[in-house]
Write a protein that holds these residues in place. Structure first.
Motif, PDB file in Angstrom:
ATOM      1  N   MET A 198      10.687  -8.607   6.684  1.00  0.00           N
ATOM      2  CA  MET A 198      11.886  -7.678   7.156  1.00  0.00           C
ATOM      3  C   MET A 198      11.141  -6.653   7.793  1.00  0.00           C
ATOM      4  O   MET A 198      10.355  -5.937   7.170  1.00  0.00           O
ATOM      5  N   PRO A 199      11.669  -6.047   8.744  1.00  0.00           N
ATOM      6  CA  PRO A 199      11.079  -4.871   9.534  1.00  0.00           C
ATOM      7  C   PRO A 199      11.563  -3.614   8.439  1.00  0.00           C
ATOM      8  O   PRO A 199      12.542  -3.407   7.734  1.00  0.00           O
ATOM      9  N   GLY A 200      10.740  -2.570   8.539  1.00  0.00           N
ATOM     10  CA  GLY A 200      10.803  -1.448   7.926  1.00  0.00           C
ATOM     11  C   GLY A 200      10.302  -1.391   6.236  1.00  0.00           C
ATOM     12  O   GLY A 200      10.436  -0.542   5.744  1.00  0.00           O
ATOM     13  N   PRO A 227       5.598  -6.097   4.924  1.00  0.00           N
ATOM     14  CA  PRO A 227       6.688  -6.920   5.368  1.00  0.00           C
ATOM     15  C   PRO A 227       6.550  -8.298   4.763  1.00  0.00           C
ATOM     16  O   PRO A 227       5.532  -9.043   4.368  1.00  0.00           O
ATOM     17  N   ASP A 228       7.810  -9.077   4.578  1.00  0.00           N
ATOM     18  CA  ASP A 228       7.919 -10.346   3.937  1.00  0.00           C
ATOM     19  C   ASP A 228       7.413 -11.175   4.981  1.00  0.00           C
ATOM     20  O   ASP A 228       7.193 -11.191   6.205  1.00  0.00           O
ATOM     21  N   VAL A 229       6.760 -12.266   4.327  1.00  0.00           N
ATOM     22  CA  VAL A 229       6.280 -13.534   5.051  1.00  0.00           C
ATOM     23  C   VAL A 229       7.378 -14.661   4.717  1.00  0.00           C
ATOM     24  O   VAL A 229       7.296 -15.113   3.480  1.00  0.00           O
ATOM     25  N   ILE A 230       8.304 -14.862   5.716  1.00  0.00           N
ATOM     26  CA  ILE A 230       9.509 -15.880   5.250  1.00  0.00           C
ATOM     27  C   ILE A 230      10.129 -16.302   6.585  1.00  0.00           C
ATOM     28  O   ILE A 230       9.596 -15.895   7.714  1.00  0.00           O
ATOM     29  N   ALA A 231      10.610 -17.491   6.359  1.00  0.00           N
ATOM     30  CA  ALA A 231      11.262 -18.311   7.476  1.00  0.00           C
ATOM     31  C   ALA A 231      12.406 -19.139   6.472  1.00  0.00           C
ATOM     32  O   ALA A 231      12.318 -19.256   5.623  1.00  0.00           O
ATOM     33  N   THR A 253      -3.199  -1.090  -2.489  1.00  0.00           N
ATOM     34  CA  THR A 253      -3.890  -1.870  -1.784  1.00  0.00           C
ATOM     35  C   THR A 253      -3.488  -2.791  -0.613  1.00  0.00           C
ATOM     36  O   THR A 253      -3.720  -2.717   0.557  1.00  0.00           O
ATOM     37  N   SER A 254      -2.540  -3.658  -1.081  1.00  0.00           N
ATOM     38  CA  SER A 254      -1.817  -4.515  -0.229  1.00  0.00           C
ATOM     39  C   SER A 254      -1.078  -3.447   0.804  1.00  0.00           C
ATOM     40  O   SER A 254      -0.965  -4.104   1.976  1.00  0.00           O
ATOM     41  N   ALA A 255      -0.351  -2.570   0.618  1.00  0.00           N
ATOM     42  CA  ALA A 255       0.483  -1.826   1.270  1.00  0.00           C
ATOM     43  C   ALA A 255      -0.395  -1.155   2.489  1.00  0.00           C
ATOM     44  O   ALA A 255      -0.255  -1.143   3.549  1.00  0.00           O
ATOM     45  N   ALA A 256      -1.741  -0.625   2.110  1.00  0.00           N
ATOM     46  CA  ALA A 256      -2.547  -0.290   3.083  1.00  0.00           C
ATOM     47  C   ALA A 256      -3.301  -1.068   4.135  1.00  0.00           C
ATOM     48  O   ALA A 256      -3.239  -0.568   5.170  1.00  0.00           O
ATOM     49  N   ARG A 257      -3.466  -2.401   3.317  1.00  0.00           N
ATOM     50  CA  ARG A 257      -3.996  -3.308   4.128  1.00  0.00           C
ATOM     51  C   ARG A 257      -3.127  -4.165   4.952  1.00  0.00           C
ATOM     52  O   ARG A 257      -3.257  -4.709   5.980  1.00  0.00           O
ATOM     53  N   GLY A 258      -1.780  -4.043   4.764  1.00  0.00           N
ATOM     54  CA  GLY A 258      -0.524  -4.664   5.304  1.00  0.00           C
ATOM     55  C   GLY A 258      -0.584  -6.216   5.234  1.00  0.00           C
ATOM     56  O   GLY A 258      -0.102  -6.920   5.938  1.00  0.00           O
ATOM     57  N   HIS A 259      -1.133  -6.608   3.920  1.00  0.00           N
ATOM     58  CA  HIS A 259      -1.021  -8.057   3.235  1.00  0.00           C
ATOM     59  C   HIS A 259      -0.952  -8.217   2.094  1.00  0.00           C
ATOM     60  O   HIS A 259      -1.358  -7.260   1.049  1.00  0.00           O
ATOM     61  N   HIS A 260      -0.197  -9.286   1.594  1.00  0.00           N
ATOM     62  CA  HIS A 260       0.227  -9.547   0.226  1.00  0.00           C
ATOM     63  C   HIS A 260      -1.085  -9.762  -0.606  1.00  0.00           C
ATOM     64  O   HIS A 260      -1.855 -10.544  -0.185  1.00  0.00           O
ATOM     65  N   PHE A 261      -0.842  -9.433  -1.898  1.00  0.00           N
ATOM     66  CA  PHE A 261      -1.756  -9.716  -3.019  1.00  0.00           C
ATOM     67  C   PHE A 261      -3.563  -9.408  -2.354  1.00  0.00           C
ATOM     68  O   PHE A 261      -4.223 -10.408  -2.446  1.00  0.00           O
ATOM     69  N   ALA A 262      -3.495  -8.339  -1.809  1.00  0.00           N
ATOM     70  CA  ALA A 262      -4.786  -8.046  -1.142  1.00  0.00           C
ATOM     71  C   ALA A 262      -5.777  -6.979  -2.269  1.00  0.00           C
ATOM     72  O   ALA A 262      -6.984  -7.102  -1.964  1.00  0.00           O
ATOM     73  N   ARG A 263      -5.433  -6.808  -3.351  1.00  0.00           N
ATOM     74  CA  ARG A 263      -6.256  -6.224  -4.073  1.00  0.00           C
ATOM     75  C   ARG A 263      -7.260  -7.320  -4.922  1.00  0.00           C
ATOM     76  O   ARG A 263      -6.934  -8.107  -5.327  1.00  0.00           O
ATOM     77  N   PRO A 264      -8.612  -6.580  -4.987  1.00  0.00           N
ATOM     78  CA  PRO A 264      -9.544  -7.462  -5.812  1.00  0.00           C
ATOM     79  C   PRO A 264      -9.110  -7.742  -6.943  1.00  0.00           C
ATOM     80  O   PRO A 264      -8.868  -7.042  -7.539  1.00  0.00           O
ATOM     81  N   GLY A 265      -9.336  -8.935  -7.307  1.00  0.00           N
ATOM     82  CA  GLY A 265      -9.218  -9.588  -8.580  1.00  0.00           C
ATOM     83  C   GLY A 265      -8.148 -10.182  -8.673  1.00  0.00           C
ATOM     84  O   GLY A 265      -7.743 -10.779  -9.834  1.00  0.00           O
ATOM     85  N   LEU A 314       5.622 -22.173   2.525  1.00  0.00           N
ATOM     86  CA  LEU A 314       5.453 -21.114   1.529  1.00  0.00           C
ATOM     87  C   LEU A 314       5.951 -19.672   2.188  1.00  0.00           C
ATOM     88  O   LEU A 314       5.419 -19.529   3.380  1.00  0.00           O
ATOM     89  N   GLY A 315       6.379 -18.654   1.340  1.00  0.00           N
ATOM     90  CA  GLY A 315       6.483 -17.465   1.833  1.00  0.00           C
ATOM     91  C   GLY A 315       6.452 -16.381   0.710  1.00  0.00           C
ATOM     92  O   GLY A 315       6.120 -16.916  -0.638  1.00  0.00           O
ATOM     93  N   VAL A 316       6.322 -15.095   0.680  1.00  0.00           N
ATOM     94  CA  VAL A 316       6.131 -14.123  -0.229  1.00  0.00           C
ATOM     95  C   VAL A 316       7.045 -12.967   0.246  1.00  0.00           C
ATOM     96  O   VAL A 316       7.341 -12.471   1.443  1.00  0.00           O
ATOM     97  N   THR A 317       7.723 -12.426  -0.695  1.00  0.00           N
ATOM     98  CA  THR A 317       8.307 -11.204  -0.724  1.00  0.00           C
ATOM     99  C   THR A 317       8.118 -10.401  -1.788  1.00  0.00           C
ATOM    100  O   THR A 317       7.286 -10.764  -2.813  1.00  0.00           O
ATOM    101  N   ASN A 318       8.860  -9.272  -2.181  1.00  0.00           N
ATOM    102  CA  ASN A 318       8.596  -8.373  -3.416  1.00  0.00           C
ATOM    103  C   ASN A 318      10.138  -8.122  -3.867  1.00  0.00           C
ATOM    104  O   ASN A 318      10.936  -7.823  -3.081  1.00  0.00           O
ATOM    105  N   LEU A 319      10.130  -7.957  -5.049  1.00  0.00           N
ATOM    106  CA  LEU A 319      11.219  -7.643  -5.936  1.00  0.00           C
ATOM    107  C   LEU A 319      11.481  -6.047  -5.509  1.00  0.00           C
ATOM    108  O   LEU A 319      12.602  -5.534  -5.332  1.00  0.00           O
ATOM    109  N   VAL A 320      10.346  -5.050  -5.439  1.00  0.00           N
ATOM    110  CA  VAL A 320      10.873  -3.856  -5.008  1.00  0.00           C
ATOM    111  C   VAL A 320       9.686  -3.377  -3.926  1.00  0.00           C
ATOM    112  O   VAL A 320       8.608  -3.943  -3.997  1.00  0.00           O
ATOM    113  N   ASP A 321      10.381  -2.875  -2.884  1.00  0.00           N
ATOM    114  CA  ASP A 321       9.540  -2.632  -1.824  1.00  0.00           C
ATOM    115  C   ASP A 321       8.405  -1.348  -1.971  1.00  0.00           C
ATOM    116  O   ASP A 321       7.412  -1.566  -1.300  1.00  0.00           O
ATOM    117  N   ARG A 322       8.691  -0.631  -2.940  1.00  0.00           N
ATOM    118  CA  ARG A 322       7.940   0.582  -3.054  1.00  0.00           C
ATOM    119  C   ARG A 322       6.609   0.050  -3.645  1.00  0.00           C
ATOM    120  O   ARG A 322       6.486  -0.164  -4.767  1.00  0.00           O
TER     121      ARG A 322
END
Length: 167
Positions: free
Chosen positions: A1-3, A7-11, A26-38, A68-76
Protein backbone atom coordinates in the motif's frame (compact mmCIF):
# COMPACT_ATOMS: atom_id res chain seq x y z
CA UNK A 1 0.00 0.00 0.00
CA UNK A 2 1.30 3.50 -0.80
CA UNK A 3 2.40 5.68 2.11
CA UNK A 4 3.71 2.84 4.27
CA UNK A 5 7.35 3.00 5.39
CA UNK A 6 7.70 -0.49 3.91
CA UNK A 7 5.17 -1.15 1.12
CA UNK A 8 3.18 -4.38 1.15
CA UNK A 9 3.95 -7.08 -1.37
CA UNK A 10 0.38 -8.03 -2.17
CA UNK A 11 -2.04 -8.88 -4.96
CA UNK A 12 -5.59 -10.23 -5.03
CA UNK A 13 -6.12 -13.94 -4.42
CA UNK A 14 -2.72 -14.99 -3.07
CA UNK A 15 -2.25 -18.49 -1.66
CA UNK A 16 -0.54 -17.15 1.48
CA UNK A 17 -0.17 -13.63 2.84
CA UNK A 18 2.59 -13.52 5.47
CA UNK A 19 2.15 -10.88 8.14
CA UNK A 20 5.23 -9.79 10.03
CA UNK A 21 4.94 -7.89 13.27
CA UNK A 22 6.51 -4.65 11.99
CA UNK A 23 9.45 -3.64 9.82
CA UNK A 24 12.93 -3.64 11.28
CA UNK A 25 14.90 -0.44 10.90
CA UNK A 26 17.07 -2.28 8.35
CA UNK A 27 14.08 -3.39 6.27
CA UNK A 28 12.58 0.10 6.29
CA UNK A 29 15.90 1.65 5.25
CA UNK A 30 16.42 -0.87 2.44
CA UNK A 31 12.78 -0.85 1.34
CA UNK A 32 12.50 -4.65 1.42
CA UNK A 33 10.93 -7.13 3.81
CA UNK A 34 12.99 -9.31 6.18
CA UNK A 35 16.22 -7.55 5.17
CA UNK A 36 17.92 -7.73 8.55
CA UNK A 37 20.94 -10.05 8.51
CA UNK A 38 20.17 -13.24 10.40
CA UNK A 39 16.48 -13.22 9.53
CA UNK A 40 15.45 -16.71 8.45
CA UNK A 41 12.33 -15.86 6.45
CA UNK A 42 13.87 -16.35 3.01
CA UNK A 43 15.66 -19.65 3.75
CA UNK A 44 12.56 -20.98 5.56
CA UNK A 45 10.33 -20.22 2.56
CA UNK A 46 12.70 -22.00 0.21
CA UNK A 47 13.24 -25.01 2.47
CA UNK A 48 9.46 -25.26 2.87
CA UNK A 49 9.12 -25.53 -0.92
CA UNK A 50 7.14 -22.30 -1.16
CA UNK A 51 9.62 -20.60 -3.50
CA UNK A 52 11.44 -22.25 -6.43
CA UNK A 53 14.81 -20.88 -5.25
CA UNK A 54 16.26 -18.97 -2.34
CA UNK A 55 15.19 -15.36 -2.77
CA UNK A 56 16.97 -12.36 -1.27
CA UNK A 57 15.20 -9.49 0.47
CA UNK A 58 15.81 -7.34 -2.62
CA UNK A 59 13.68 -9.83 -4.57
CA UNK A 60 10.67 -9.66 -2.24
CA UNK A 61 8.32 -8.62 -5.10
CA UNK A 62 9.08 -11.97 -6.76
CA UNK A 63 7.02 -13.64 -4.04
CA UNK A 64 3.92 -12.71 -6.02
CA UNK A 65 4.89 -15.14 -8.80
CA UNK A 66 4.74 -17.95 -6.21
CA UNK A 67 1.33 -16.87 -4.92
CA UNK A 68 2.82 -15.33 -1.79
CA UNK A 69 2.79 -11.86 -0.27
CA UNK A 70 3.98 -9.93 2.78
CA UNK A 71 2.51 -7.23 4.98
CA UNK A 72 3.02 -6.12 8.58
CA UNK A 73 0.73 -5.89 11.58
CA UNK A 74 2.16 -2.46 12.46
CA UNK A 75 3.72 -0.14 9.91
CA UNK A 76 6.11 1.69 12.28
CA UNK A 77 9.72 0.46 11.99
CA UNK A 78 11.50 -0.31 15.26
CA UNK A 79 14.69 -1.96 16.45
CA UNK A 80 12.65 -4.71 18.13
CA UNK A 81 8.94 -5.54 18.16
CA UNK A 82 8.97 -5.10 21.95
CA UNK A 83 8.95 -1.33 21.32
CA UNK A 84 5.38 -1.49 19.99
CA UNK A 85 2.49 -0.53 22.24
CA UNK A 86 -0.55 -2.75 22.82
CA UNK A 87 -2.69 -0.06 21.15
CA UNK A 88 -0.52 -0.15 18.01
CA UNK A 89 -0.89 -3.94 17.86
CA UNK A 90 -4.67 -3.82 18.36
CA UNK A 91 -5.07 -1.09 15.74
CA UNK A 92 -2.87 -3.13 13.41
CA UNK A 93 -5.14 -6.16 13.80
CA UNK A 94 -8.15 -4.08 12.71
CA UNK A 95 -6.27 -2.74 9.67
CA UNK A 96 -5.01 -6.24 8.83
CA UNK A 97 -8.55 -7.64 8.79
CA UNK A 98 -9.59 -4.92 6.33
CA UNK A 99 -6.54 -5.56 4.12
CA UNK A 100 -7.21 -9.32 4.07
CA UNK A 101 -10.90 -8.76 3.28
CA UNK A 102 -9.89 -6.53 0.36
CA UNK A 103 -7.25 -8.82 -1.19
CA UNK A 104 -8.75 -12.20 -0.23
CA UNK A 105 -5.70 -14.43 0.27
CA UNK A 106 -6.59 -18.07 0.96
CA UNK A 107 -4.34 -18.14 4.04
CA UNK A 108 -3.09 -15.45 6.40
CA UNK A 109 0.10 -16.46 8.23
CA UNK A 110 0.93 -14.24 11.19
CA UNK A 111 4.62 -14.44 12.12
CA UNK A 112 4.74 -14.23 15.90
CA UNK A 113 2.48 -15.59 18.61
CA UNK A 114 3.29 -13.02 21.31
CA UNK A 115 2.35 -10.06 19.13
CA UNK A 116 -0.74 -11.96 17.94
CA UNK A 117 -1.86 -12.52 21.54
CA UNK A 118 -1.57 -8.81 22.28
CA UNK A 119 -3.16 -7.71 19.01
CA UNK A 120 -6.20 -9.94 19.43
CA UNK A 121 -6.57 -9.87 23.20
CA UNK A 122 -6.24 -13.67 23.25
CA UNK A 123 -3.50 -14.34 25.83
CA UNK A 124 -3.78 -18.11 25.37
CA UNK A 125 -3.50 -18.11 21.56
CA UNK A 126 -1.05 -20.78 20.43
CA UNK A 127 0.95 -21.51 17.30
CA UNK A 128 -0.96 -23.27 14.54
CA UNK A 129 -4.23 -22.85 12.74
CA UNK A 130 -6.56 -20.47 14.54
CA UNK A 131 -10.24 -21.08 15.19
CA UNK A 132 -11.28 -17.71 13.79
CA UNK A 133 -10.68 -16.37 10.31
CA UNK A 134 -9.31 -12.89 9.76
CA UNK A 135 -10.90 -10.96 6.93
CA UNK A 136 -12.30 -14.24 5.62
CA UNK A 137 -8.92 -16.02 5.34
CA UNK A 138 -7.90 -19.20 7.08
CA UNK A 139 -5.52 -17.88 9.72
CA UNK A 140 -2.36 -19.48 11.07
CA UNK A 141 0.09 -18.21 13.66
CA UNK A 142 3.62 -19.44 12.99
CA UNK A 143 6.96 -18.61 14.61
CA UNK A 144 8.64 -15.34 13.81
CA UNK A 145 11.71 -15.94 11.59
CA UNK A 146 13.77 -13.22 13.24
CA UNK A 147 17.23 -14.28 14.29
CA UNK A 148 16.23 -12.86 17.69
CA UNK A 149 13.73 -15.73 18.08
CA UNK A 150 15.88 -18.60 19.31
CA UNK A 151 12.92 -20.84 20.20
CA UNK A 152 12.55 -22.17 16.64
CA UNK A 153 15.39 -23.16 14.35
CA UNK A 154 15.35 -23.06 10.54
CA UNK A 155 14.20 -26.70 10.08
CA UNK A 156 11.25 -26.03 12.44
CA UNK A 157 10.30 -22.89 10.54
CA UNK A 158 10.42 -24.70 7.20
CA UNK A 159 8.28 -27.57 8.51
CA UNK A 160 5.66 -25.20 9.90
CA UNK A 161 5.63 -22.90 6.84
CA UNK A 162 5.19 -25.92 4.55
CA UNK A 163 1.75 -26.49 6.13
CA UNK A 164 0.49 -23.09 5.00
CA UNK A 165 -0.03 -23.72 1.29
CA UNK A 166 -3.77 -24.30 0.74
CA UNK A 167 -5.04 -27.41 -0.99
Amino acid sequence: MPGKPLPDVIAPGLDVLFCGINPSLTSAARGHHFARPGNRFWPALHRAGLTPRLLTPDEDRELLASGLGVTNLVDRPTRTAAELSPDELRDGAVALAALVARYRPAVLAVLGVTAWRQATGRPRAALGRQEERVGGAVTWVVPNPSGLNAHHQLPDLARLYRQLRPG
